[in-house]
Structures are given as C-alpha cells and as structure tokens.
Scaffold this active site. Structure first.
Site, PDB file in Angstrom:
ATOM      1  N   SER A  56      -5.084  16.314   2.949  1.00 52.83           N
ATOM      2  CA  SER A  56      -4.439  17.635   3.013  1.00 52.83           C
ATOM      3  C   SER A  56      -4.677  18.177   4.409  1.00 52.83           C
ATOM      4  O   SER A  56      -5.803  18.556   4.740  1.00 52.83           O
ATOM      5  CB  SER A  56      -5.065  18.593   2.004  1.00 52.83           C
ATOM      6  OG  SER A  56      -5.023  18.061   0.711  1.00 52.83           O
ATOM      7  N   LYS A  94       1.473  21.394  -0.405  1.00 51.36           N
ATOM      8  CA  LYS A  94       0.040  21.398  -0.739  1.00 51.36           C
ATOM      9  C   LYS A  94      -0.606  22.737  -0.363  1.00 51.36           C
ATOM     10  O   LYS A  94      -1.462  23.253  -1.085  1.00 51.36           O
ATOM     11  CB  LYS A  94      -0.648  20.231  -0.032  1.00 51.36           C
ATOM     12  CG  LYS A  94      -2.146  20.189  -0.161  1.00 51.36           C
ATOM     13  CD  LYS A  94      -2.642  19.887  -1.578  1.00 51.36           C
ATOM     14  CE  LYS A  94      -4.171  19.903  -1.633  1.00 51.36           C
ATOM     15  NZ  LYS A  94      -4.716  19.635  -2.943  1.00 51.36           N
ATOM     16  N   LYS A 143     -10.869  25.039   4.929  1.00 49.80           N
ATOM     17  CA  LYS A 143      -9.963  24.278   5.798  1.00 49.80           C
ATOM     18  C   LYS A 143      -8.512  24.486   5.362  1.00 49.80           C
ATOM     19  O   LYS A 143      -7.637  24.774   6.180  1.00 49.80           O
ATOM     20  CB  LYS A 143     -10.385  22.803   5.710  1.00 49.80           C
ATOM     21  CG  LYS A 143      -9.537  21.794   6.408  1.00 49.80           C
ATOM     22  CD  LYS A 143      -8.558  21.069   5.512  1.00 49.80           C
ATOM     23  CE  LYS A 143      -9.133  20.292   4.363  1.00 49.80           C
ATOM     24  NZ  LYS A 143      -8.141  19.606   3.535  1.00 49.80           N
TER      25      LYS A 143
END
Ligand code: NAD
Length: 295
Positions: A96, A171, A239
C-alpha cells in the site's frame, strides 16, 4: 504456470507466498529479514540474494513491503528488480503506497520493458492466511487479465479499478474508512462503558444492526480482550493516512475527519504504541478518560 518471485515476507507477504506455493507456483523469495526467508524456504520456495536475482528467475515478481521508499529500493535501487528483469517481466506491487509513487515506479519499469501494475490488498493477516483478500488493481487491463488467476490464489476478489495508481487510490479510500470506523467504534463503546453499560452487551445488541460492520466484528473483540497484537500496525496506518492526506490535498479533496484521526494515531505513536494493532485507537480514548473499554 508463471515462475513467481516474491519480495517482502512480513505479516502479509509470508502467508500470501505460502498460498502461492500451495497452489503449485514455483517461487523465488527475498527479504531483508533472513528468518522470514528461511520460514518460506522451509515450505518449498527457493531463495535469492537480492531483488535482481529474484527477477532473473521469474516471469512475475510480487513486492509486498511497507511503503513507497521500500518499493523504490526493492525495484529501482542497487540490486533491485530492474537490474535482473528480462523485458516482458510483470511486476505486481501489492504494497500500500502513494498512487504518485506507483506511477513513478511504473515509468521506470516501462523504460526497461517491465510491465507494472499496483495491486494493494485489504483484509489483513487472517484473510492473507485464508487466501480471501480483497485486491484492488491499477494498470494495463491486459496485464491484469494475465495475472488474474494468480491474484485469485491470494484473494477472494480482484477488481481492475483503472490506470496505474488507481489500485492505491482505492486502497487509500479503504484506509480512511477503516481508521474512521475504528475511531467511531472506540468512541461509542467508551461512551457506553462510562455510562455504565457492559460493552460486551452493546456489541451483541448492535453488531447485526445498521452500525454493524466488518471493522466492528474484527476489532471490537480485540478491544474487549485488551489484545493489541498486530495485525495491522498503528505506524503503518499513519503511513496510509499520510499518503491519503497528501493525495487529498493534491487533488483538492479536504479530509477533515482523517486529519483528526491522524492526530489520535500520532498521539499513540508518541506514547510508544506504534507497533500495536490499529484497534489500539481504543487506547487513545483510555488516555483521555482514564477508563478502558475492555480488560
Ligand atoms: P511488515 O512490516 O510485517 O513486512 C514488511 C516486510 O518487508 C519485512 O519483512 C521487511 O523486512 C521487508 N522489506 C522492507 N524493505 C525491503 C526491501 N527493500 N527488500 C526486501 N524486503 C524488504 O508489513 P506487512 O504488515 O506485511 O505490510 C506490507 C504491506 O501490506 C504494507 O504496505 C501494508 O500497508 C500492507 N497491508 C498490511 C496489512 C496488515 O494487516 N498487516 C493489511 C493490508 C495491507
């Protein structure tokens, strides 16, 4: 059947690579962590010294590492995939990462005749083990079609969402929804606890109603147990929300709720909880109320 290379054997990569072995794919693996490599080799994989050596042995290389800089290092860095890749090799990045980074990496791949798609996943470690991940893909549809059967070894669904980067944009949307859901569940269950209602009863009463969700079913039992073993680490969710905020700001889509939950995650990180599961957002509410929802 493709010869497959797999780079990144962490919480997700390990079970995903083991499922490919079980399905009969010949697999060559690499990770910076030798113990992880040995575990997958014990299940039947070959190992290689670096990404270039993995690529030299493979028709398709999968990367499953933490974030954009790790994928760039594994693919474009010294000893990386592009040093060993034959033209026509397919790179499937299942990490991701930021959509813009996917586009940059795809461009570097194209210069070497390597075809790259981004294919991040949702579902976490349990679905990685079961081979029932949700896979969201960006890139050339013809390349997606070529690797579809291989993806379906690891997933219950694989959806082509658009051009390179579209998988990671999808995502990011997923990660915003998951983070906000965990925060909403934590806030609501703390309210019930502070008001004197047993959170176990609240869960039983509402999980089948409109507020029920996959997030609630997966994370409330962990919160009630006080079990914050990852799973999906708070630092990895930081993140993802960083990537979401940067992308949102870049395209003119403000993310006020995401920004708020980001500060909760940053508080937990500063408090030494970065390696906890993201269900540990419940600990933020414990911090501000002096009460725990579960044990
Ligand atoms: P992890 O930290 O458990 O594993 C990452 C692995 O990558 C480690 O074994 C590390 O040694 C290896 N690595 C890092 N840089 C490398 C390099 N240059 N070359 C070779 N190996 C390298 O992370 P994870 O939980 O498996 O997550 C991997 C990706 O999947 C992340 O992008 C994450 O956001 C995503 N993801 C995780 C989950 C989850 O529940 N854990 C769910 C969905 C998606």
């Amino acid at each position: 059947m493709f010869k497959v290379g797999f780079i990144g054997l962490g919480i997700m990569g390990k079970p995903m690579s083991k499922n490919l072995l079980k399905a009969g794919y010949a697999l060559t693996v690499f990770d910076l962590n030798q113990a992880a490599v040995e575990e997958v080799v014990a299940c039947g994989a070959a190992s290689a010294a670096n990404g270039a050596a993995v690529a030299a042995q493979s028709d398709v290389v999968i990367t499953m590492v933490p974030n954009s800089p790790h994928v760039k290092a594994a693919v474009m860095g010294p000893g990386g995939v592009l040093e060993g890749a034959k033209p026509g090799l397919i790179l499937v990045d299942m990490s991701s990462i930021a959509p813009l980074a996917s586009q940059e990496i795809a461009k570097a791949c194209a210069e070497k005749g390597v075809l790259m798609i981004d294919a991040p996943v949702s579902g976490g470690e349990p679905k990685a083990i079961d081979g029932t991940l949700s896979i969201m893909v960006g890139g050339d549809k013809a390349v997606f079609d070529q690797v579809y059967d291989m993806l379906m070894v690891m997933g219950a669904s694989a959806v082509h969402c658009g051009d390179v980067g579209a998988g990671n944009t999808t995502k990011l949307a997923n990660q915003v929804i998951v983070a906000l859901n965990i925060a909403a569940v934590s806030e609501a269950f703390m309210l019930a606890k502070k008001a004197g209602v047993d959170p176990e009863k609240v869960f039983d009463a509402i999980k089948g109603g409109l507020a029920g969700s996959t997030v609630m079913n997966a994370k409330v039992p962990m919160i009630l147990e006080g079990n914050f073993k990852p799973g999906f680490k708070i630092d990895l969710h930081i993140k993802d929300l960083n990537n979401a905020l940067e992308t949102g700001h870049g395209v003119g889509s403000p993310l006020p709720l995401t920004a708020q939950v980001m500060e909760m995650l940053q508080t937990l990180h500063a408090d030494g909880c970065g390696q906890d599961d993201h269900s540990g957002i419940a600990k933020y509410y414990a911090k501000i109320t002096g009460e725990t929802i579960g044990k």
